[in-house]
Every structure is written in C-alpha cells, then in structure tokens.
Design a protein around this motif. Sequence first.
Motif, PDB file in Angstrom:
ATOM      1  N   LYS A  83       8.800 100.950  27.442  1.00  0.00           N
ATOM      2  CA  LYS A  83       9.232 100.913  26.044  1.00  0.00           C
ATOM      3  C   LYS A  83       8.606 102.031  25.224  1.00  0.00           C
ATOM      4  O   LYS A  83       9.083 102.349  24.135  1.00  0.00           O
ATOM      5  N   SER A  84       7.536 102.622  25.745  1.00  0.00           N
ATOM      6  CA  SER A  84       6.879 103.702  25.008  1.00  0.00           C
ATOM      7  C   SER A  84       7.266 105.095  25.541  1.00  0.00           C
ATOM      8  O   SER A  84       6.803 106.103  25.027  1.00  0.00           O
ATOM      9  N   LEU A  85       8.110 105.117  26.558  1.00  0.00           N
ATOM     10  CA  LEU A  85       8.522 106.408  27.130  1.00  0.00           C
ATOM     11  C   LEU A  85       9.408 107.169  26.160  1.00  0.00           C
ATOM     12  O   LEU A  85      10.252 106.573  25.480  1.00  0.00           O
ATOM     13  N   PRO A  86       9.270 108.487  26.109  1.00  0.00           N
ATOM     14  CA  PRO A  86      10.250 109.281  25.354  1.00  0.00           C
ATOM     15  C   PRO A  86      11.648 109.055  25.927  1.00  0.00           C
ATOM     16  O   PRO A  86      11.803 108.766  27.122  1.00  0.00           O
ATOM     17  N   GLU A  87      12.643 109.200  25.082  1.00  0.00           N
ATOM     18  CA  GLU A  87      14.031 108.948  25.494  1.00  0.00           C
ATOM     19  C   GLU A  87      14.410 109.758  26.729  1.00  0.00           C
ATOM     20  O   GLU A  87      15.067 109.260  27.651  1.00  0.00           O
TER      21      GLU A  87
ATOM     22  N   ASP B 246      23.826  99.867  28.294  1.00  0.00           N
ATOM     23  CA  ASP B 246      23.471 100.021  26.886  1.00  0.00           C
ATOM     24  C   ASP B 246      22.202  99.237  26.566  1.00  0.00           C
ATOM     25  O   ASP B 246      21.327  99.726  25.841  1.00  0.00           O
ATOM     26  N   GLY B 247      22.085  98.033  27.104  1.00  0.00           N
ATOM     27  CA  GLY B 247      20.883  97.237  26.886  1.00  0.00           C
ATOM     28  C   GLY B 247      19.664  97.853  27.538  1.00  0.00           C
ATOM     29  O   GLY B 247      18.559  97.813  26.986  1.00  0.00           O
ATOM     30  N   LEU B 248      19.849  98.434  28.716  1.00  0.00           N
ATOM     31  CA  LEU B 248      18.740  99.097  29.400  1.00  0.00           C
ATOM     32  C   LEU B 248      18.237 100.286  28.580  1.00  0.00           C
ATOM     33  O   LEU B 248      17.024 100.473  28.416  1.00  0.00           O
ATOM     34  N   MET B 249      19.159 101.075  28.053  1.00  0.00           N
ATOM     35  CA  MET B 249      18.762 102.244  27.273  1.00  0.00           C
ATOM     36  C   MET B 249      18.162 101.828  25.934  1.00  0.00           C
ATOM     37  O   MET B 249      17.401 102.594  25.324  1.00  0.00           O
ATOM     38  N   ALA B 250      18.489 100.623  25.473  1.00  0.00           N
ATOM     39  CA  ALA B 250      17.879 100.073  24.258  1.00  0.00           C
ATOM     40  C   ALA B 250      16.545  99.398  24.575  1.00  0.00           C
ATOM     41  O   ALA B 250      15.912  98.818  23.702  1.00  0.00           O
TER      42      ALA B 250
ATOM     43  N   ALA C  55      23.737 107.194  30.462  1.00  0.00           N
ATOM     44  CA  ALA C  55      22.276 107.126  30.569  1.00  0.00           C
ATOM     45  C   ALA C  55      21.603 108.337  29.915  1.00  0.00           C
ATOM     46  O   ALA C  55      20.375 108.465  29.978  1.00  0.00           O
ATOM     47  N   GLY C  56      22.386 109.210  29.317  1.00  0.00           N
ATOM     48  CA  GLY C  56      21.825 110.362  28.631  1.00  0.00           C
ATOM     49  C   GLY C  56      21.418 111.480  29.560  1.00  0.00           C
ATOM     50  O   GLY C  56      20.566 112.314  29.206  1.00  0.00           O
TER      51      GLY C  56
END
Length: 210
Positions: A17-21, A51-55, A149-150
């Motif tokens: 959760k703290s990783l950069p995007e 979408d939930g994973l990327m959120a 996934a960007g």
Amino acid sequence: GAFWQPKLVLADTDTLKSLPERELSAGMAEVIKYGLIRDLPFLEWLEANLDGLMARDGELLAQAVERSCANKAEVVAADELETAKEGGRALLNLGHTFGHAIEAGMGYGEWLHGEAVAAGTVMAAELSCRLGWIARGDVDRAVHLLCRAGLPVRGPGLGAARYLELMSHDKKVIAGSLRLVLLKGIGHAVTSAEAPAREIAAAIEACCDA
C-alpha cells in the motif's frame, strides 16, 4: 528418507500500500504472467478484479499474492532439476528474454524490470499469434489487461537487429538456438526454438515505438 519440511511464505501486503504507483504496476506484470502461462481462471479473476488491485484493496492483494506464490511453487516443485521437456520453470520467463533486451538496450534503471517484462510479454504474444498459435483477440486481451495495470505495452524503438543482438546473449540460447517462452493458448505457455528469426524480428517491430 530425506526429511521434508514445507516452506512457509510470509507476505506483508500492507507494504504494497505504500509502494509508488509505478512500482505496483511493475509488480503486477509478474502476477499477470501466471494467468497467461498456466492459470486461465486466475487470469479471468484478474480481469474482474484488477481495478480493486490497483486501488490497493488489501483482501484482493492478499488473494493475488497467494495465488501467484502457489503457481510458482507448483512450477518449481514439478521441475526441481530444471529438466522438464515442456518448459518447466523456464515458463516463468514469459516476456523476460525480450524484456532483458529492453533493460540492457536502454540502460539498467531506465525501465523497471516489470515494465520491460510487460512489453516483452506483448512481443511474445505477438510472435505466438504470427506463428498461428493464438488468435489476434488473445493478443488484444493480454495487451488490455497489462494496460489496465498501468504497464507499457510497446517497447522502445531500438530496432529489431539490436533486440536480436541483445537476445543472443541470453542464457536461454542453447547451441546457438534461442528458446523463447511463447503461448499456445491463453493460460498455456511452452518453450520453443521454432520461431524463425524473421518472425521474431517482425513481432518486435510490430510492438515497438518508432
């Protein structure tokens, strides 16, 4: 007999959760890989839950990590001596041979490993399509998921000749023959040295920026 002790994998998903995007996206390339090489139900789950994973939904991240670890453990356990004829643990390298060429060609650090693997995975899918092993729609499916996934889905324009030169140094070159991890279907990867150099070059060019 030898004493066998099961291995326990601990994963603290809170750190995700703290990783950069960009780092989170890069990690997802390896997760998506498992669906493409051997676990179609997982790929379908990823398509439904990306979408939930990327959120950074904690429960979804935990499920994705658990399923990825299970897939890797099954592959490695089935091919402990790295001798499997159908590819074995080499299948874990989907997109990596192309990806390593991107990393080396651009200079290490310019592209994150997962980003290079993502673009390399598209090249592998494109080549598989050109060989008649998967449909164009299968390539589009992989591209769409990686995009969500960007991740980059096109490689840098190094030129096919430069890619092939860099790939020729890959450890998977055996007796002058480049073994690539390709797709015989979505969820079914194989290692193959069957692809002609001209088809590899054409797939690279089709998946690169000008």
